[in-house]
Motif scaffolding. Structure first.
Motif, PDB file in Angstrom:
ATOM      1  N   TYR A   1       0.856  -1.187   0.000  1.00 19.16           N
ATOM      2  CA  TYR A   1       0.000   0.000   0.000  1.00 19.16           C
ATOM      3  C   TYR A   1       0.894   1.241   0.000  1.00 19.16           C
ATOM      4  CZ  TYR A   1      -3.342   3.392   1.879  1.00 19.16           C
ATOM      5  OH  TYR A   1      -4.130   4.496   2.074  1.00 19.16           O
ATOM      6  N   TYR A   2       0.543   2.218  -0.816  1.00 18.28           N
ATOM      7  CA  TYR A   2       1.373   3.423  -0.970  1.00 18.28           C
ATOM      8  C   TYR A   2       0.601   4.682  -0.545  1.00 18.28           C
ATOM      9  CZ  TYR A   2       4.035   0.296  -4.017  1.00 18.28           C
ATOM     10  OH  TYR A   2       4.741  -0.747  -4.532  1.00 18.28           O
ATOM     11  N   PRO A   3       0.358   4.867   0.746  1.00 13.68           N
ATOM     12  CA  PRO A   3      -0.426   6.033   1.171  1.00 13.68           C
ATOM     13  C   PRO A   3       0.232   7.368   0.858  1.00 13.68           C
ATOM     14  CG  PRO A   3       0.563   4.959   3.078  1.00 13.68           C
ATOM     15  CD  PRO A   3       0.813   4.065   1.889  1.00 13.68           C
ATOM     16  N   ARG A   4       1.548   7.409   0.802  1.00 15.91           N
ATOM     17  CA  ARG A   4       2.214   8.687   0.526  1.00 15.91           C
ATOM     18  C   ARG A   4       2.004   9.148  -0.903  1.00 15.91           C
ATOM     19  NH1 ARG A   4       7.664   8.397   4.180  1.00 15.91           N
ATOM     20  NH2 ARG A   4       6.587   8.723   6.152  1.00 15.91           N
ATOM     21  N   LEU A   5       1.756   8.222  -1.820  1.00  9.48           N
ATOM     22  CA  LEU A   5       1.459   8.643  -3.191  1.00  9.48           C
ATOM     23  C   LEU A   5       0.209   9.513  -3.205  1.00  9.48           C
ATOM     24  CD1 LEU A   5       2.061   5.439  -5.323  1.00  9.48           C
ATOM     25  CD2 LEU A   5       3.549   7.423  -5.075  1.00  9.48           C
ATOM     26  N   ARG A   6      -0.809   9.068  -2.507  1.00  4.42           N
ATOM     27  CA  ARG A   6      -2.047   9.852  -2.439  1.00  4.42           C
ATOM     28  C   ARG A   6      -1.822  11.151  -1.675  1.00  4.42           C
ATOM     29  NH1 ARG A   6      -6.520   7.499   0.999  1.00  4.42           N
ATOM     30  NH2 ARG A   6      -5.375   8.682   2.519  1.00  4.42           N
ATOM     31  N   ASP A   7      -1.132  11.051  -0.537  1.00  4.12           N
ATOM     32  CA  ASP A   7      -0.889  12.246   0.276  1.00  4.12           C
ATOM     33  C   ASP A   7      -0.131  13.322  -0.505  1.00  4.12           C
ATOM     34  OD1 ASP A   7      -2.122  10.948   2.390  1.00  4.12           O
ATOM     35  OD2 ASP A   7      -0.231  10.407   3.376  1.00  4.12           O
ATOM     36  N   MET A   8       0.902  12.926  -1.209  1.00  8.93           N
ATOM     37  CA  MET A   8       1.689  13.892  -1.974  1.00  8.93           C
ATOM     38  C   MET A   8       0.856  14.488  -3.104  1.00  8.93           C
ATOM     39  SD  MET A   8       4.688  14.093  -0.531  1.00  8.93           S
ATOM     40  CE  MET A   8       5.753  14.821  -1.743  1.00  8.93           C
ATOM     41  N   ARG A   9       0.073  13.654  -3.759  1.00  4.69           N
ATOM     42  CA  ARG A   9      -0.786  14.149  -4.846  1.00  4.69           C
ATOM     43  C   ARG A   9      -1.796  15.155  -4.317  1.00  4.69           C
ATOM     44  NH1 ARG A   9      -5.683  12.803  -6.077  1.00  4.69           N
ATOM     45  NH2 ARG A   9      -5.667  10.795  -5.011  1.00  4.69           N
ATOM     46  N   GLU A  10      -2.443  14.809  -3.213  1.00  2.49           N
ATOM     47  CA  GLU A  10      -3.447  15.714  -2.643  1.00  2.49           C
ATOM     48  C   GLU A  10      -2.811  17.004  -2.134  1.00  2.49           C
ATOM     49  OE1 GLU A  10      -5.488  13.259   0.201  1.00  2.49           O
ATOM     50  OE2 GLU A  10      -6.822  12.430  -1.342  1.00  2.49           O
ATOM     51  N   ASP A  11      -1.626  16.905  -1.524  1.00  7.47           N
ATOM     52  CA  ASP A  11      -0.931  18.111  -1.048  1.00  7.47           C
ATOM     53  C   ASP A  11      -0.588  19.044  -2.208  1.00  7.47           C
ATOM     54  OD1 ASP A  11      -1.096  17.200   1.553  1.00  7.47           O
ATOM     55  OD2 ASP A  11       1.013  16.582   1.677  1.00  7.47           O
ATOM     56  N   ALA A  12      -0.366  18.461  -3.384  1.00  8.98           N
ATOM     57  CA  ALA A  12      -0.049  19.257  -4.574  1.00  8.98           C
ATOM     58  C   ALA A  12      -1.314  19.698  -5.316  1.00  8.98           C
ATOM     59  CB  ALA A  12       0.848  18.456  -5.511  1.00  8.98           C
ATOM     60  N   ASP A  13      -2.479  19.379  -4.750  1.00 10.35           N
ATOM     61  CA  ASP A  13      -3.766  19.718  -5.372  1.00 10.35           C
ATOM     62  C   ASP A  13      -3.868  19.189  -6.799  1.00 10.35           C
ATOM     63  OD1 ASP A  13      -4.882  21.052  -3.140  1.00 10.35           O
ATOM     64  OD2 ASP A  13      -3.767  22.862  -3.646  1.00 10.35           O
TER      65      ASP A  13
ATOM     66  N   THR B   1      -5.071  15.841  -9.392  1.00  4.32           N
ATOM     67  CA  THR B   1      -5.975  14.701  -9.497  1.00  4.32           C
ATOM     68  C   THR B   1      -5.180  13.472  -9.942  1.00  4.32           C
ATOM     69  OG1 THR B   1      -6.468  15.087 -11.828  1.00  4.32           O
ATOM     70  CG2 THR B   1      -7.882  16.210 -10.193  1.00  4.32           C
ATOM     71  N   GLN B   2      -5.794  12.322  -9.768  1.00  5.72           N
ATOM     72  CA  GLN B   2      -5.169  11.103 -10.274  1.00  5.72           C
ATOM     73  C   GLN B   2      -4.961  11.205 -11.778  1.00  5.72           C
ATOM     74  OE1 GLN B   2      -7.442   7.655  -9.137  1.00  5.72           O
ATOM     75  NE2 GLN B   2      -6.450   7.545  -7.129  1.00  5.72           N
ATOM     76  N   LYS B   3      -5.905  11.801 -12.462  1.00  5.73           N
ATOM     77  CA  LYS B   3      -5.809  11.935 -13.914  1.00  5.73           C
ATOM     78  C   LYS B   3      -4.595  12.781 -14.303  1.00  5.73           C
ATOM     79  CE  LYS B   3      -8.587  12.987 -17.957  1.00  5.73           C
ATOM     80  NZ  LYS B   3      -9.906  13.338 -18.462  1.00  5.73           N
ATOM     81  N   GLU B   4      -4.329  13.859 -13.566  1.00  2.00           N
ATOM     82  CA  GLU B   4      -3.182  14.717 -13.862  1.00  2.00           C
ATOM     83  C   GLU B   4      -1.856  13.982 -13.637  1.00  2.00           C
ATOM     84  OE1 GLU B   4      -4.609  19.215 -12.905  1.00  2.00           O
ATOM     85  OE2 GLU B   4      -4.553  17.832 -11.206  1.00  2.00           O
ATOM     86  N   ILE B   5      -1.781  13.231 -12.554  1.00  2.00           N
ATOM     87  CA  ILE B   5      -0.549  12.495 -12.271  1.00  2.00           C
ATOM     88  C   ILE B   5      -0.374  11.357 -13.266  1.00  2.00           C
ATOM     89  CG2 ILE B   5       0.692  11.105 -10.562  1.00  2.00           C
ATOM     90  CD1 ILE B   5       0.562  14.173  -9.990  1.00  2.00           C
ATOM     91  N   ALA B   6      -1.464  10.705 -13.623  1.00  2.00           N
ATOM     92  CA  ALA B   6      -1.390   9.647 -14.631  1.00  2.00           C
ATOM     93  C   ALA B   6      -0.875  10.212 -15.956  1.00  2.00           C
ATOM     94  CB  ALA B   6      -2.752   8.993 -14.805  1.00  2.00           C
ATOM     95  N   ALA B   7      -1.341  11.401 -16.322  1.00  2.00           N
ATOM     96  CA  ALA B   7      -0.875  12.031 -17.564  1.00  2.00           C
ATOM     97  C   ALA B   7       0.620  12.329 -17.488  1.00  2.00           C
ATOM     98  CB  ALA B   7      -1.664  13.309 -17.835  1.00  2.00           C
TER      99      ALA B   7
END
Length: 64
Positions: free
Chosen positions: A2-14, A16-22
């Motif tokens: 499980y990678y909770p920091r991936l979500r935390d870092m993404r959310e802290d940077a405001d 979306t999953q779609k933006e990071i996927a791109a």
């Protein structure tokens, strides 16, 4: 794994999953499986994300 920091870092940077996927050149659904731990994230993506978030791969993996 499980990678909770991936979500935390993404959310802290405001971002979306779609933006990071791109950023990674992958589909949002694939990226989602990395955040939830359904699939292990390849090291090449961890390196890109560590650079993007100005942190270390170890931090993203929860090692520090």
């Amino acid at each position: 794994m499980y990678y909770p920091r991936l979500r935390d870092m993404r959310e802290d940077a405001d971002k979306t999953q779609k933006e990071i996927a791109a950023l990674l050149g992958i589909d949002q659904r694939v990226y989602s499986t990395y955040e939830t731990g359904k699939r292990e994230i390849p090291s090449r993506y961890l390196i890109v994300l560590a650079d993007y978030y100005h942190t270390s791969v170890d931090y993203l993996l929860g090692r520090v």
